[in-house]
Design a protein around this motif. Structure first.
Motif, PDB file in Angstrom:
ATOM      1  N   UNK A 159       0.905  -0.954  -0.057  1.00 43.21           N
ATOM      2  CA  UNK A 159      -0.004   0.165   0.144  1.00 43.21           C
ATOM      3  C   UNK A 159       0.688   1.532  -0.253  1.00 43.21           C
ATOM      4  N   UNK A 160       1.917   1.373   0.660  1.00 41.22           N
ATOM      5  CA  UNK A 160       2.456   2.824   1.261  1.00 41.22           C
ATOM      6  C   UNK A 160       3.941   2.011   1.054  1.00 41.22           C
ATOM      7  N   UNK A 161       4.374   3.317   1.147  1.00 32.77           N
ATOM      8  CA  UNK A 161       5.595   3.255   1.875  1.00 32.77           C
ATOM      9  C   UNK A 161       6.382   3.738   3.289  1.00 32.77           C
ATOM     10  N   UNK A 162       7.288   2.479   3.742  1.00 31.44           N
ATOM     11  CA  UNK A 162       6.965   2.438   5.282  1.00 31.44           C
ATOM     12  C   UNK A 162       8.324   3.075   5.887  1.00 31.44           C
ATOM     13  N   UNK A 163       9.536   3.430   4.790  1.00 28.98           N
ATOM     14  CA  UNK A 163      10.730   3.845   4.488  1.00 28.98           C
ATOM     15  C   UNK A 163      11.257   3.951   3.610  1.00 28.98           C
ATOM     16  N   UNK A 164      12.612   3.640   4.175  1.00 35.02           N
ATOM     17  CA  UNK A 164      13.810   3.914   3.235  1.00 35.02           C
ATOM     18  C   UNK A 164      14.924   3.184   3.575  1.00 35.02           C
ATOM     19  N   UNK A 165      15.724   3.108   3.270  1.00 34.03           N
ATOM     20  CA  UNK A 165      17.140   2.365   2.848  1.00 34.03           C
ATOM     21  C   UNK A 165      18.605   3.163   2.151  1.00 34.03           C
ATOM     22  N   UNK A 166      19.326   3.308   2.655  1.00 37.02           N
ATOM     23  CA  UNK A 166      20.520   4.451   2.090  1.00 37.02           C
ATOM     24  C   UNK A 166      21.649   4.007   2.068  1.00 37.02           C
ATOM     25  N   UNK A 167      22.917   4.373   1.175  1.00 36.22           N
ATOM     26  CA  UNK A 167      23.871   3.342   1.436  1.00 36.22           C
ATOM     27  C   UNK A 167      24.961   4.824   0.800  1.00 36.22           C
ATOM     28  N   UNK A 168      25.786   5.188   1.809  1.00 29.39           N
ATOM     29  CA  UNK A 168      26.629   6.216   1.487  1.00 29.39           C
ATOM     30  C   UNK A 168      28.265   5.386   0.927  1.00 29.39           C
ATOM     31  N   UNK A 169      28.573   6.792   0.619  1.00 28.80           N
ATOM     32  CA  UNK A 169      30.345   6.414  -0.060  1.00 28.80           C
ATOM     33  C   UNK A 169      30.927   5.385  -0.402  1.00 28.80           C
ATOM     34  N   UNK A 170      30.110   5.264  -1.913  1.00 25.66           N
ATOM     35  CA  UNK A 170      30.824   3.917  -2.174  1.00 25.66           C
ATOM     36  C   UNK A 170      32.435   3.471  -2.222  1.00 25.66           C
ATOM     37  N   UNK A 171      33.232   2.601  -2.249  1.00 26.62           N
ATOM     38  CA  UNK A 171      34.651   3.045  -1.871  1.00 26.62           C
ATOM     39  C   UNK A 171      35.036   2.903  -3.718  1.00 26.62           C
ATOM     40  N   UNK A 172      34.610   2.272  -4.474  1.00 28.80           N
ATOM     41  CA  UNK A 172      35.046   2.107  -5.499  1.00 28.80           C
ATOM     42  C   UNK A 172      34.983   3.079  -6.840  1.00 28.80           C
ATOM     43  N   UNK A 173      33.934   4.491  -6.400  1.00 29.41           N
ATOM     44  CA  UNK A 173      33.877   5.423  -7.323  1.00 29.41           C
ATOM     45  C   UNK A 173      32.072   5.367  -7.500  1.00 29.41           C
ATOM     46  N   UNK A 174      31.137   6.163  -8.369  1.00 30.27           N
ATOM     47  CA  UNK A 174      30.218   6.791  -8.415  1.00 30.27           C
ATOM     48  C   UNK A 174      29.148   4.802  -8.112  1.00 30.27           C
ATOM     49  N   UNK A 175      28.271   5.357  -7.916  1.00 32.98           N
ATOM     50  CA  UNK A 175      26.576   3.887  -7.488  1.00 32.98           C
ATOM     51  C   UNK A 175      26.557   3.768  -9.047  1.00 32.98           C
TER      52      UNK A 175
END
Ligand code: ATP
Ligand code: MG
Length: 445
Positions: free
Chosen positions: A177-193
């Motif tokens: 039904x809806x968005x209940x939250x988010x999952x995020x990751x930061x600072x990839x070691x080997x370049x951009x995502x």
């Protein structure tokens, strides 16, 4: 001539000799097209490979996580494991899972990994703010290569913790039904995502959302079980107390009267008549009290005829036991029939139980002269008010002391009102009586 026939340089020279210029040009064009096609196919194939690879990686992770999921329903454990495995797979430094908090819509940290995992926990991201807030609102993933230059980035956490966010990949946690939250990751070691990273995180997020939903369901089942057990315990305590204070005392009095009569028969039989009249009175009272107990335990009239007849019966019975307080039942309805509309049986039971508890409280604690039970139907809302002109009390103290006192009358009333889709408010002050008001919606068919 098909290009596949041209195998050697010699073939090509022969063709050049034999063909005229126009034919040669056509040949060159078709050769270029064939090469472009192959190049396109190659890049399609490599994209397909990357996608499949991401899915495969995702599936392996999901399979592993799935095994843990069936072994444990501890939400935090599952989410932490999930985040750790995702961080390894994506080669990132830090990661967080945030939940949308109702009703504010703010994001709060549920699980965090990395150097500042403990420091970020008290933070909350206001609704719609930052990259996470935008993802939670739109349900669309966001990828940022340089967070410091992105105006959407919520910089307060960096400023307060000293963490330097460089790149971000943030995906929504969506249930049906809806968005209940988010999952995020930061600072990839080997370049951009990359697209592949986004695909992997999104597929993991789908499973995380299911895990969260399951765990929440499990928690609410446990809470419901606990609630039912507490309610049962309360009913049996009340039954025990009422039986002890009411019929048990009366039966003990009867026993003494019988003893008195036995002795009086030998000594002065003229006393027996008066004592028998006393015994008849006691027996009638005991019968009435036991019937009241049975009625309050399961008011059949509530099931068959509804709330108003059940309340009439309740008021009559309670009034018969108490001559110091007067009970008033006031009914008003703007429905064309002038009657209170019948509600779902669970709602009627909840309202009856609330009135029962509020009236019992007023009789027990308030020393009131009057107790009013008012039912007011206006439009599609029914308000039930229980009002007394008794001692009143300091509501703040009572709410604070609940844990120690172990009595849950008030808490129960509030929970019942909320389960019936309504709201409950309480007004009381020493010397100013008490008012409890419940408002529920009327869902007409
Ligand atoms: N109408 C009222 N008038 C005065 N005091 C009240 C009234 N209703 C509640 N109270 C006060 O609030 C307290 C909490 O009420 P609650 O119904 O939760 O517990 P209880 O009646 O003491 O115990 P239980 O309901 O579990 O038998 C009461 O002990 C009493 O001090
Ligand atoms: Mg009570």
């Amino acid at each position: 001539m098909a290009t596949s026939h041209l195998r050697t340089e010699h073939d090509l020279k022969t063709v050049i000799h034999q063909w005229n210029r126009e034919k040669l040009e056509r040949y060159a064009i078709s050769l270029t097209e064939a090469m472009n096609n192959s190049r396109r196919k190659l890049s399609e194939l490599s994209a397909l490979y990357e996608t499949t690879h991401a899915w495969l990686q995702g599936l392996t992770l999901v399979e592993e996580i799935g095994q843990h999921l069936s072994a444990t329903l501890n939400l935090n454990e599952v989410l932490e494991l999930l985040l750790r495995r995702v961080s390894e797979a994506l080669n990132v430094v830090d990661g967080s899972i945030l939940f949308v908090e109702e009703p504010s819509g703010d994001l709060v940290f549920q699980t965090s990994l990395g150097s500042i995992s403990e420091e970020v926990k008290p933070f909350r991201i206001p609704k719609g703010e930052g990259i996470a807030g935008e993802v939670a609102e739109t349900g669309i993933p966001i990828r940022v290569d340089n967070a410091q230059e992105d105006s959407r980035h919520f910089k307060k956490i960096d400023q307060d913790t000293g963490f330097l966010t460089r790149s971000i990949l943030c995906v929504p946690l969506r249930t049906r039904e809806k968005t209940i939250g988010v999952m995020e990751v930061f600072n990839k070691r080997t370049g951009p995502f990359t697209d592949q990273d986004q695909l992997l995180l999104s597929s993991i997020a789908n499973y995380a959302a299911i895990a969260i939903e399951n765990a929440r369901l499990h928690q609410s089942v446990l809470a419901e079980k606990d609630r039912v057990l507490k309610a049962q315990e309360r009913v049996s305590r009340r039954l025990q107390r009422d039986l002890h204070d009411g019929p048990t005392q009366l039966v003990a009095a009867l026993e003494m009267s019988i003893d008195f009569c036995q002795k009086a028969l030998d000594k002065d039989p003229s006393l027996v008549r008066a004592e028998l009249e006393n015994m008849a009175r006691i027996t009638k009272k005991a019968t009435h009290q036991m019937r009241t107990l049975l009625f309050e335990l399961r008011p059949l009239v509530l099931e068959t005829q509804g709330l108003v007849p059940a309340l009439k019966s309740f008021v009559k019975r309670r009034q018969a036991d108490d001559d110091k307080t007067t009970l008033h039942l006031v009914i008003r309805s703007d429905a064309p029939t002038g009657q209170i509309t019948r509600l779902k049986s669970e709602t009627e039971s909840a309202l009856f139980a609330i009135v029962q508890e509020a009236v019992n409280n007023a009789l027990k604690h308030a020393h009131a002269e009057n107790i009013y039970i008012k039912l007011t139907q206006r439009g599609n809302r029914l308000a039930v008010t229980i009002l007394d002109d008794g001692l009143g009390f300091e509501t703040k103290h009572i709410i604070k002391d609940y844990e120690q006192r172990g009595s849950y009358g008030m808490v129960n009333m509030k929970e019942r009102a909320e389960l019936a889709g309504g709201t409950l408010s309480l007004k009381s002050a020493p010397g100013a009586g008490t008012e409890i008001r419940v408002v529920v919606p009327i869902n007409q068919p």
